[in-house]
Structures are given as structure tokens and as C-alpha cells.
Enzyme design. Structure first.
Site, mmCIF file in Angstrom:
data_model
loop_
_atom_site.group_PDB
_atom_site.id
_atom_site.type_symbol
_atom_site.label_atom_id
_atom_site.label_comp_id
_atom_site.label_asym_id
_atom_site.label_seq_id
_atom_site.Cartn_x
_atom_site.Cartn_y
_atom_site.Cartn_z
ATOM 1 N N ASP A 14 -1.278 11.943 -5.095
ATOM 2 C CA ASP A 14 -2.232 10.887 -4.759
ATOM 3 C C ASP A 14 -1.823 10.178 -3.461
ATOM 4 O O ASP A 14 -0.652 10.229 -3.057
ATOM 5 C CB ASP A 14 -2.294 9.834 -5.881
ATOM 6 C CG ASP A 14 -2.873 10.413 -7.160
ATOM 7 O OD1 ASP A 14 -3.540 11.453 -7.086
ATOM 8 O OD2 ASP A 14 -2.623 9.824 -8.230
HETATM 9 N N1 URA Z 1 0.110 12.028 -11.423
HETATM 10 C C1 URA Z 1 -0.570 11.038 -10.820
HETATM 11 O O1 URA Z 1 -1.171 10.203 -11.483
HETATM 12 N N2 URA Z 1 -0.549 10.991 -9.488
HETATM 13 C C2 URA Z 1 0.108 11.875 -8.692
HETATM 14 O O2 URA Z 1 0.094 11.761 -7.471
HETATM 15 C C3 URA Z 1 0.801 12.900 -9.353
HETATM 16 C C4 URA Z 1 0.785 12.968 -10.711
#
Ligand code: URA
Length: 230
Positions: free
Chosen positions: A102
Site C-alpha cells: 500500500d
Molecule cells: N497488508 C496491507 O494491509 N497492506 C499492505 O501494504 C500489505 C499487506
């Protein structure tokens, strides 16, 4: 692509000639004679006909990147900088990301031009453990351990997450190992307890641990040993 298709796409072979060249043991893939028309070939294969090179074979490239927070895991974005902006390699357009993070998540990302490798790595069936360091807004209770091991139901996908291992590090911090890569998976798992993730960092993917010598935004090529581990 099948080797007979690869050959018959070339101007010097039609389909029958391609099959004949294979049957006559005149085709080598990576130094070995191939007679099976279904033999799978990739852009990385070196292909020869009577010793003449038909495809030299690209070299496969693999990198680990320390993704900083505040950049997008994509090759292009109209608004924000991307992880690919951090890469300064020749033929950068041939590279892609193996497994996204993310916008505000930091940590280990793998980048390659080998689609086969990245697919294998990210397929749910591979069950490659991914380890995250997590900090949350609310205290993390002991009950999280059993719940994450049992699985959290995701209504949107109509599935229950596979057993995950949670290690409590402090009142607001933990290390979580998951074997899938569902959309926002870690945040949604903590969301089950209405606990917001405020800091998320991926430490490892399978046997590969983020190199502590890489500052956020830096990257390096994987070593031959690291590549062999996958
Ligand atoms: N889980 C999440 O919520 N975000 C990420 O970036 C990776 C795994």
C-alpha cells in the site's frame, strides 16, 4: 510459448519445417537438444538451429527495494511518485513489481523482468510467508493470536484467511506472518478488532529478508544465492 510456435513465427520456418527441425534434433534450447514441439520457452532461453542463434536470450534480472512510505507500487501514477521512479536501470520498462504494498506501507519489494518467477512468488498456492512489522492505534490483545491463526472472514471475497502467526512485541506492536496477499490484508485483519494499523513494514518474503543496509528508497540486485533460494 511452445517451441514449435516460436519457430514457425520466424520467417525461415513454416509449421511443418519447424516440426521437422525439431524431429531432426537440429534445435537446441539452452544448449540442449529439444524434440518436443510443446517444450515451453521463455524470453530468457537461448535458442539455436544448427548452431545459429535464433534467440540470444535476455538475462533475467531481480532486485530488492526498500519501499519508502508515500509512494505507489505501480509502474506509473498520474499523481504520486512510484517505486519504479526509484529504479535507475537500463531497459527499466521491462521490469515489473512482484507483489504490491500500500501507499503508506514500507519495506521489502521485489522487482524483476521474469514474469514466470514473479507469478510463482505471488500465486496464492505458493503460500510464501510474508512477514510484517505492525503498529496499531489501540492495544493488541492476546485474543488476536488465536483469531489470526483461526482466520478472519473477508465478506467481499467470501473467504477466510489462512492461518497466520502473530507475535506480540509490545502493547501496540506485533510481527505478523501471512501466506496470502489479499487486498489490504493486514489492515483488514486488525480491522476485525476495530484496531487501525498506523505503521506497516514488510520485513521478508519467504527466505528473503530486507537488507538492513538499504535505506528507504534504495535497492540492489539479488545475489545468485538469494535467487536460488526461490
Ligand atoms: N497488508 C496491507 O494491509 N497492506 C499492505 O501494504 C500489505 C499487506
Amino acid at each position: 510459448m511452445r517451441v514449435d510456435r516460436f519457430l514457425s513465427n520466424l520467417p525461415q520456418f513454416n509449421r511443418a519445417q519447424a516440426r521437422l527441425a525439431l524431429a531432426e534434433k537440429r534445435i537446441k534450447v539452452d544448449g540442449r537438444v529439444v524434440i518436443d514441439p510443446h517444450h515451453d520457452i521463455r524470453p530468457f532461453c537461448r535458442i539455436e538451429f544448427d548452431g545459429h542463434i535464433l534467440q540470444a536470450g535476455k538475462s533475467a534480472r531481480y532486485f530488492m527495494l526498500h519501499k519508502p512510505p508515500g509512494c505507489v507500487s505501480a509502474t506509473q501514477d498520474p499523481e504520486h511518485s512510484t517505486v519504479m521512479d526509484l529504479i535507475t536501470e537500463p531497459d527499466k520498462h521491462e521490469l515489473h513489481i512482484a507483489g504490491r504494498l500500500d501507499f503508506n506501507t514500507s519495506g521489502l519489494m521485489l522487482i524483476t523482468n521474469d514474469g514466470h518467477w514473479s507469478r510463482r512468488l505471488t500465486l496464492p498456492d505458493t503460500k510464501m510467508p510474508k512477514v510484517y512489522y505492525v503498529e496499531t492505534e489501540q492495544p493488541i490483545g492476546l485474543e488476536y493470536i488465536a483469531k489470526f491463526y483461526e482466520g478472519v472472514y473477508f465478506a467481499y471475497e467470501d473467504l477466510t484467511t489462512l492461518p497466520a502467526q502473530l507475535e506480540l512485541l509490545g502493547l501496540y506492536s506485533a510481527r505478523l506472518s501471512i501466506v496470502e496477499g489479499r487486498y489490504h490484508q493486514v489492515k483488514r485483519m486488525f480491522g476485525f478488532f476495530n484496531n487501525k494499523v498506523v505503521h506497516l513494514h514488510r520485513e521478508s518474503i519467504g527466505p528473503l529478508i530486507l537488507d538492513s543496509g538499504l535505506a528507504p528508497g534504495q535497492y540492489r540486485a539479488l545475489t545468485a544465492e538469494e535467487i536460488a533460494q526461490f
